[in-house]
Motif scaffolding. Sequence first.
Motif, PDB file in Angstrom:
ATOM      1  N   GLY A 123      -7.422  31.419   8.604  1.00 54.15           N
ATOM      2  CA  GLY A 123      -8.342  31.059  10.045  1.00 54.15           C
ATOM      3  C   GLY A 123      -8.595  32.465  10.425  1.00 54.15           C
ATOM      4  N   HIS A 124      -9.435  33.474   9.390  1.00 55.05           N
ATOM      5  CA  HIS A 124     -10.244  34.364  10.368  1.00 55.05           C
ATOM      6  C   HIS A 124     -11.153  33.853  10.215  1.00 55.05           C
ATOM      7  N   VAL A 125     -11.910  33.501   9.389  1.00 51.98           N
ATOM      8  CA  VAL A 125     -13.266  33.220   8.863  1.00 51.98           C
ATOM      9  C   VAL A 125     -13.746  31.596   8.829  1.00 51.98           C
ATOM     10  N   PRO A 126     -13.982  31.114   9.515  1.00 49.94           N
ATOM     11  CA  PRO A 126     -14.774  29.935   8.527  1.00 49.94           C
ATOM     12  C   PRO A 126     -15.062  29.795   7.823  1.00 49.94           C
ATOM     13  N   PRO A 127     -14.187  28.273   6.973  1.00 51.58           N
ATOM     14  CA  PRO A 127     -15.353  28.091   5.799  1.00 51.58           C
ATOM     15  C   PRO A 127     -16.690  28.041   5.000  1.00 51.58           C
ATOM     16  N   PRO A 128     -17.412  28.578   4.263  1.00 45.95           N
ATOM     17  CA  PRO A 128     -18.712  28.532   4.603  1.00 45.95           C
ATOM     18  C   PRO A 128     -19.185  27.287   4.312  1.00 45.95           C
ATOM     19  N   ASP A 129     -20.156  27.391   4.665  1.00 48.03           N
ATOM     20  CA  ASP A 129     -20.995  26.060   4.866  1.00 48.03           C
ATOM     21  C   ASP A 129     -21.583  26.423   3.346  1.00 48.03           C
ATOM     22  N   PRO A 130     -21.702  24.745   2.795  1.00 42.57           N
ATOM     23  CA  PRO A 130     -22.190  24.617   1.319  1.00 42.57           C
ATOM     24  C   PRO A 130     -24.300  24.530   1.466  1.00 42.57           C
ATOM     25  N   SER A 131     -24.492  24.244   2.537  1.00 43.33           N
ATOM     26  CA  SER A 131     -25.997  24.562   2.473  1.00 43.33           C
ATOM     27  C   SER A 131     -26.556  26.215   3.323  1.00 43.33           C
ATOM     28  N   GLY A 132     -25.847  26.934   3.648  1.00 45.72           N
ATOM     29  CA  GLY A 132     -25.938  27.539   4.450  1.00 45.72           C
ATOM     30  C   GLY A 132     -25.741  29.334   3.282  1.00 45.72           C
ATOM     31  N   PRO A 133     -25.885  30.110   3.877  1.00 45.19           N
ATOM     32  CA  PRO A 133     -26.495  31.424   3.503  1.00 45.19           C
ATOM     33  C   PRO A 133     -25.032  32.571   3.390  1.00 45.19           C
TER      34      PRO A 133
ATOM     35  N   ASN B 289     -15.672  35.521  -9.666  1.00 44.51           N
ATOM     36  CA  ASN B 289     -15.884  36.646  -8.697  1.00 44.51           C
ATOM     37  C   ASN B 289     -14.845  37.084  -7.884  1.00 44.51           C
ATOM     38  N   PRO B 290     -12.911  37.509  -8.301  1.00 48.13           N
ATOM     39  CA  PRO B 290     -11.863  37.568  -7.783  1.00 48.13           C
ATOM     40  C   PRO B 290     -12.407  39.254  -6.142  1.00 48.13           C
ATOM     41  N   PHE B 291     -13.717  40.132  -7.049  1.00 44.20           N
ATOM     42  CA  PHE B 291     -13.581  40.397  -5.954  1.00 44.20           C
ATOM     43  C   PHE B 291     -13.915  40.255  -4.750  1.00 44.20           C
ATOM     44  N   PHE B 292     -14.838  39.470  -4.617  1.00 43.19           N
ATOM     45  CA  PHE B 292     -14.991  38.671  -3.174  1.00 43.19           C
ATOM     46  C   PHE B 292     -13.732  37.127  -2.776  1.00 43.19           C
ATOM     47  N   ALA B 293     -14.084  37.012  -3.624  1.00 47.73           N
ATOM     48  CA  ALA B 293     -13.224  35.565  -3.549  1.00 47.73           C
ATOM     49  C   ALA B 293     -12.354  35.263  -3.089  1.00 47.73           C
ATOM     50  N   VAL B 294     -11.171  36.420  -3.450  1.00 49.54           N
ATOM     51  CA  VAL B 294     -10.127  36.419  -2.959  1.00 49.54           C
ATOM     52  C   VAL B 294      -9.740  36.746  -1.611  1.00 49.54           C
ATOM     53  N   ILE B 295     -10.436  37.280  -1.299  1.00 50.61           N
ATOM     54  CA  ILE B 295     -10.872  38.044   0.591  1.00 50.61           C
ATOM     55  C   ILE B 295     -11.358  36.978   1.046  1.00 50.61           C
ATOM     56  N   ALA B 296     -12.760  36.289   0.790  1.00 53.05           N
ATOM     57  CA  ALA B 296     -12.639  35.201   1.361  1.00 53.05           C
ATOM     58  C   ALA B 296     -12.084  33.983   0.855  1.00 53.05           C
ATOM     59  N   MET B 297     -11.211  33.624   0.410  1.00 48.91           N
ATOM     60  CA  MET B 297     -10.165  32.073   0.487  1.00 48.91           C
ATOM     61  C   MET B 297      -9.527  32.790   1.064  1.00 48.91           C
ATOM     62  N   SER B 298      -8.821  34.182   1.547  1.00 44.86           N
ATOM     63  CA  SER B 298      -7.107  34.312   2.633  1.00 44.86           C
ATOM     64  C   SER B 298      -8.103  33.940   3.584  1.00 44.86           C
ATOM     65  N   LEU B 299      -9.006  34.641   3.878  1.00 43.73           N
ATOM     66  CA  LEU B 299      -9.823  34.672   4.703  1.00 43.73           C
ATOM     67  C   LEU B 299      -9.656  33.762   5.909  1.00 43.73           C
ATOM     68  N   VAL B 300     -10.033  32.331   5.085  1.00 42.79           N
ATOM     69  CA  VAL B 300     -10.096  30.993   5.062  1.00 42.79           C
ATOM     70  C   VAL B 300      -9.022  30.575   5.478  1.00 42.79           C
ATOM     71  N   GLN B 301      -8.357  30.598   4.213  1.00 45.50           N
ATOM     72  CA  GLN B 301      -6.956  29.864   4.649  1.00 45.50           C
ATOM     73  C   GLN B 301      -6.477  30.730   6.073  1.00 45.50           C
TER      74      GLN B 301
END
Length: 282
Positions: free
Chosen positions: A177-187, A163-175
């Motif tokens: 430091g613009h968003v926290p890493p996803p909570d594996p037990s959360g939404p 799912n690169p459409f969402f994964a790529v931006i999510a990874m860049s923003l997390v790496q």
Amino acid sequence: MATDTLDPFRGASYEIAETIAPTWERRRADIEDVATPVREWMLRELAPREADTVLELAAGTGDTGFAAAAIVGDRGRLISTDFSPAMLDAARRRGDELGVANVTYGVMDAERIELDTDSVDGVLCRFGYMLMADPAAALAETRRVLRRGGRLTLAVWGAPERNPFFAVIAMSLVQRGHVPPPDPSGPGIFSMASAERTTTLLTHAGFSEVRTEDVQGRFPLPDVDEYLSVIADTAGPLGLAVRGLSEPDRAAVKTDVEKAFAGFAGERGYQVPAVALCAVAS
Ligand SMILES: C[S@@+](CC[C@H](N)C(=O)[O-])C[C@H]1O[C@@H](n2cnc3c(N)ncnc32)[C@H](O)[C@@H]1O
């Protein structure tokens, strides 16, 4: 997700939906183009009949439900719902534009469905459950309002590696430091990406027949600037983070995306894959 974080999460999620609704509505046709294979899968597997009552949860601008309304006809009814009044207003405008008459709109939280037990023949929920604070509660509520033999069809986003459409931006923003890493037990976008987890949630909610299928989509994008605008307009917390980037931070994120998307480039920009996990349950 821990019980004491559920309500702050719900409040934040509501605010995000209200904030993003105007740009989501502006992007409605683009979203619908890309989501067509998913919408068609959901309708085919729901197989509504004339005179049925169909409930759509987390409807956004409502197109999935409106396709069902056309099938159930004048003797049937669509109940189009979302917990965001701004999203529901957008759905109402879209319903009016299409001339849908057999629809009732309701602001409704899918975790507390304000309908009688055994009152609907089918439920649709596209890209909704994965974002809810307590999807198990929402699925149990869904089962409660469905008549015996009634079906639910749902779509959530599939695994990040496909799912690169969402994964790529999510990874860049997390790496960066613009968003926290996803909570594996959360939404979150990928919280129901595993077919096993989604099937378990459905069976624990009382569904006995469950089938899942991957449905492939592709986002056509002229360039990475347009990609960042689509994300900013539609992608919830990731979108708000992109809106808040400074120029240098945006440039750095853009470089990450350009590198990651190189393999999807063609003559007219990019074709970025995204896979939905779809499920039918009764
Ligand atoms: C990603 S959008 C999907 C909209 C639409 N179903 C579609 O596929 O175009 C997610 C939607 O879920 C709604 N939503 C999130 N949590 C919800 C909840 N607990 N109850 C009802 N709606 C919810 C949001 O307001 C938003 O409209």
